[in-house]
Design an enzyme around this catalytic site. Structure first.
Site, mmCIF file in Angstrom:
data_model
loop_
_atom_site.group_PDB
_atom_site.id
_atom_site.type_symbol
_atom_site.label_atom_id
_atom_site.label_comp_id
_atom_site.label_asym_id
_atom_site.label_seq_id
_atom_site.Cartn_x
_atom_site.Cartn_y
_atom_site.Cartn_z
ATOM 1 N N ARG A 194 0.846 -1.187 0.000
ATOM 2 C CA ARG A 194 0.000 0.000 0.000
ATOM 3 C C ARG A 194 0.884 1.240 0.000
ATOM 4 O O ARG A 194 2.085 1.164 0.261
ATOM 5 C CB ARG A 194 -0.936 0.013 1.200
ATOM 6 N N CYS B 7 5.098 7.683 -6.177
ATOM 7 C CA CYS B 7 6.104 8.735 -6.243
ATOM 8 C C CYS B 7 5.400 10.058 -5.967
ATOM 9 O O CYS B 7 4.523 10.456 -6.725
ATOM 10 C CB CYS B 7 6.728 8.747 -7.638
ATOM 11 N N GLU C 208 -1.576 8.807 6.460
ATOM 12 C CA GLU C 208 -0.219 8.786 7.031
ATOM 13 C C GLU C 208 0.862 9.056 5.991
ATOM 14 O O GLU C 208 1.680 8.173 5.676
ATOM 15 C CB GLU C 208 0.047 7.450 7.718
ATOM 16 N N CYS D 81 11.237 9.442 -2.853
ATOM 17 C CA CYS D 81 11.351 8.665 -4.085
ATOM 18 C C CYS D 81 12.555 9.199 -4.863
ATOM 19 O O CYS D 81 12.753 10.408 -4.951
ATOM 20 C CB CYS D 81 10.078 8.809 -4.902
ATOM 21 N N CYS E 82 13.361 8.566 -8.148
ATOM 22 C CA CYS E 82 13.235 8.364 -9.603
ATOM 23 C C CYS E 82 13.638 9.624 -10.369
ATOM 24 O O CYS E 82 13.929 10.666 -9.787
ATOM 25 C CB CYS E 82 11.810 7.939 -9.946
ATOM 26 N N GLU F 34 -6.263 7.343 15.232
ATOM 27 C CA GLU F 34 -6.008 5.900 15.217
ATOM 28 C C GLU F 34 -5.215 5.538 16.459
ATOM 29 O O GLU F 34 -4.266 6.249 16.827
ATOM 30 C CB GLU F 34 -5.143 5.489 14.018
ATOM 31 N N PHE G 135 -4.223 -10.013 12.157
ATOM 32 C CA PHE G 135 -3.981 -10.240 13.582
ATOM 33 C C PHE G 135 -3.913 -8.936 14.378
ATOM 34 O O PHE G 135 -3.593 -8.935 15.569
ATOM 35 C CB PHE G 135 -2.702 -11.062 13.786
ATOM 36 N N HIS G 136 -4.146 -7.817 13.704
ATOM 37 C CA HIS G 136 -4.189 -6.531 14.412
ATOM 38 C C HIS G 136 -5.491 -6.475 15.203
ATOM 39 O O HIS G 136 -6.541 -6.865 14.711
ATOM 40 C CB HIS G 136 -4.144 -5.391 13.396
#
Ligand code: GAL
Length: 666
Positions: free
Chosen positions: A111, A115, A150, A158, A160, A305, A355-356
């Site tokens: 995820r 760039c 986030e 990046c 590139c 969060e 599993f979070h």
């Protein structure tokens, strides 16, 4: 009205309905209502489900989700869904994928892989943000926009070709000419003199240490490049829905992004905080990050969060013991959050986060987790009147991202053991233990509202910073290795503390970092012996400064360690415990903890408006003296408390509200 359109404190979490069949949604909203959820974050990673092909939108499912939530009285923090570019976009435009410092273009399949400088990516995010804003502008569930997710998580930078072009454009604005760049980067060192802009590249993986000035500009640029992504989406949202608050979720005390600059574009500062339940310092680290969030705009913020229990991304993911979720949530409220939100509502059955922990775990409603979720929802409702109340701090800790980036440049410093987060904590922790409220501030901010300002480190210090500190009338403390370089990472003429020299009345002749495990004794004027680690300096205080402590033993024997000129104190070392200096400074500045002296160890005390939060992080009951004459009610239980002192159970909290006196009542 609170931060969003929802009154009172906010309670809820990330909700990913696209991972579940629609019949589950019915159960979700029923249970959300039962738990008192009033806000959920939706669509954070939904781009490929909302726009499965270029310009081909499928809003139907999201319409139904928003309608359903609204029908159950739940508002939505609606993501623009741009956090993960969809497969069709990255396959049609492979250049959207980021390239790492070694030149590898990273694959799709995780995820947040993009760039930041890609015009294709930016245009696609802005198109989607516009489509979302136009679709949901009138939707009654819409309470807040959540841009991307986030920033700097997974993709911080990046390397590139497109990023290189963007970097050059950024450099032209900063340095104007190639001569300016050569001078600022000190390219006469190691034969790096540039004669054409096309020769200038990002600091990719090189055979040896990279030019630190180049790296500093790269970090500034990388923060700005991501900020430009945020601002492009924000502009569209403000155009279409000017009255809906916009946020993007921050990541606590994060080195990669200059949050002072970022916060300017946030209507509401939101934070994602994941203190490790296995870390004994978790409460103090969390408190520092919450105080940073509150300080960014000097207003209430929102914990958007947090983990109900274990996360899934540490090597060992320790769950929260019974009561810890509640205590940590109340802590965020104590430090100015106007709500408690989690990742995530319903525990996933697949993917890297299966599993979070979640508010509603795999085991459903017959679990300890669910019972604690319900109980916390009830507590949050009881505290509803706390929303909007503010904190007044008399102490500020200075934090400057340029300086942080400069200090932590790899392979070119006297030691790599000076880490800014730790340096901040070394002052923050004892203040926190004394119940003293602390703000964070950038060095250029007007500091006149504070009585004590501490700069744990100001490696990079400009004349403007020094002027702001010189103008501050209260007690000032400057930590070691400060005033070393200018904005281009070039050492100040005459050495440290550069522009702070006049103010501090000292001159540093030599850095003397200590090897791991080695301690240096420091003796104060009244004979107290302290132990310093990591860093010492050969200091010349023969000017106007008074010596408060001297080194004892070794080559520094007898030399000044801590000095003071007027109200400016300089520490040339890192005492393991700065208490002797701190207590004296607090006394001189007339600052006490919010409950006065005598706060038991492990108890955290925070004042927020008229409310006093006492949180016991310890394993034993603790009795806290209360301010004399005041009478309180505990908002969590509704019970009046006897005057004089209150006992707080282990892993428990009280939230005290002053009771009106009989005269006030009459
Ligand atoms: C955050 C992220 C969430 C989720 C969470 C798990 O970094 O924004 O989407 O992955 O971590 O702890």
């Amino acid at each position: 009205m609170g931060l969003t359109r929802v009154p009172g404190l906010l309670f809820g979490g990330d909700y990913n309905p696209e991972q579940w069949p629609e019949e589950v949604w019915q159960e979700d909203v029923r249970l959300m209502a039962e738990a008192g959820v009033n806000l959920v974050t939706v669509a954070v990673f939904s781009w490929s489900r909302i726009e499965p092909g270029p310009g081909a939108y499928e809003f139907g499912w999201l319409d139904r989700v928003l309608d359903l939530l609204h029908a159950h009285g739940i508002a939505v923090d609606l993501a623009t869904a741009t956090a993960t570019p969809p497969p069709w976009l990255v396959r049609a435009h492979p250049e959207v994928r980021p390239v790492d410092a070694a030149g590898t273009r990273l694959e799709f399949g995780s995820r947040q892989g993009y760039c930041p400088s890609s015009p294709v990516f930016r245009a696609a995010t802005v198109r989607l943000a516009r489509a979302m804003a136009e679709r949901y502008r009138e939707h009654p569930a819409l309470a807040m926009w959540h841009v991307s997710n986030e920033y700097a998580d997974h993709t911080t930078e990046c390397f590139c070709e497109e990023s290189a072009r963007d970097f050059r454009r950024w450099l032209t604005v900063r340095h104007r000419s190639l001569d300016g760049l050569n001078a600022a980067w000190g390219t006469s060192c190691w034969g790096q003199h540039y004669t054409d802009w096309a020769q200038v590249e990002p600091p990719r993986k090189a055979p040896g240490p990279v030019n630190p000035a180049q790296l500093l500009d790269w970090r500034r640029f990388s923060s700005d490049a991501l900020l430009a992504c945020f601002e492009a989406e924000r502009a569209v949202l403000k155009e279409v829905t000017p009255d809906v608050p916009v946020t993007t979720n921050f990541m606590s005390v994060l080195r990669d992004l200059d949050y002072w600059a970022w916060a300017e574009g946030e209507d509401v500062v939101t934070d994602d905080a994941y203190p490790d339940p296995a870390d004994p310092r978790a409460p103090v680290k969390a408190a520092l990050s919450y105080d940073l969030m509150r300080s960014l705009k000097r207003q209430p913020w929102l914990l958007l969060e947090s983990a109900p229990s274990a996360v899934s991304w540490r090597a060992v993911n320790v769950p929260k013991d019974p009561g810890v979720m509640r205590l940590h949530s109340l802590q965020a409220l104590a430090h100015g959050s106007d709500g408690v939100m989690f990742f995530q509502w319903r525990q996933a059955r697949y993917g890297p986060e299966k599993f979070h922990s979640a508010m509603l775990p795999h085991g459903g409603t017959g679990t300890r987790q669910w019972r604690e979720t319900l109980a916390l929802g009830a507590d949050v409702r009881r505290l509803s009147e706390v929303a909007g109340s503010t904190t007044r701090a008399e102490v500020a800790l200075l934090l400057d991202w340029d300086s942080w980036w400069g200090l932590e440049a790899p392979e070119s410093m006297p030691t790599d053991r000076l880490r800014l987060h730790e340096l901040l904590l070394s002052w923050y922790a004892p203040l926190h233990a004394r119940g003293v409220a602390v703000d964070l501030a950038p060095p250029g901010r007007d500091l006149s509202g504070y009585r004590l300002v501490i700069a744990p480190n100001l490696y990079l210090c400009t004349a403007a910073h020094a002027d702001a500190l010189a103008a501050f009338p209260g007690q000032l403390v400057v930590g070691p290795f400060s005033g070393v370089v200018d904005a281009a990472d070039q050492v100040h003429d005459g050495g440290a503390p550069g522009p702070l020299g006049e103010l501090l009345g000292v001159r540093v002749e030599e850095w003397r970092p200590l090897p791991d495990g080695v301690a240096q004794e420091v003796v104060t004027a009244d004979g107290t012996v302290l132990s310093a680690r990591t860093w010492t300096e050969w200091l010349d205080a023969s000017g106007a400064a008074e010596v408060l402590a001297r080194y004892r033993g070794g080559p520094l024997d007898g030399r000044p360690a801590v000095t003071r000129r007027g109200s400016a104190t300089y520490l040339s070392c890192l005492p393991e415990d700065p208490a002797p200096f701190l207590d004296e400074l607090l006394a001189t500045a007339g600052i006490t903890g919010v409950t006065g002296p005598g706060l038991p160890a492990g108890v955290e005390a925070c004042r927020r408006g008229p409310y006093l939060f006492l949180l016991n992080h310890g394993t034993e009951p603790a009795t806290v003296p209360l301010p004399e004459g005041d009478r309180f009610t505990d908002l969590l239980t509704g019970r009046p408390l006897p005057a004089g002192a209150v006992t707080v159970g282990p892993c428990d909290a009280v939230v005290l509200k002053p009771r009106p006196t009989p005269e006030e009542r009459a």
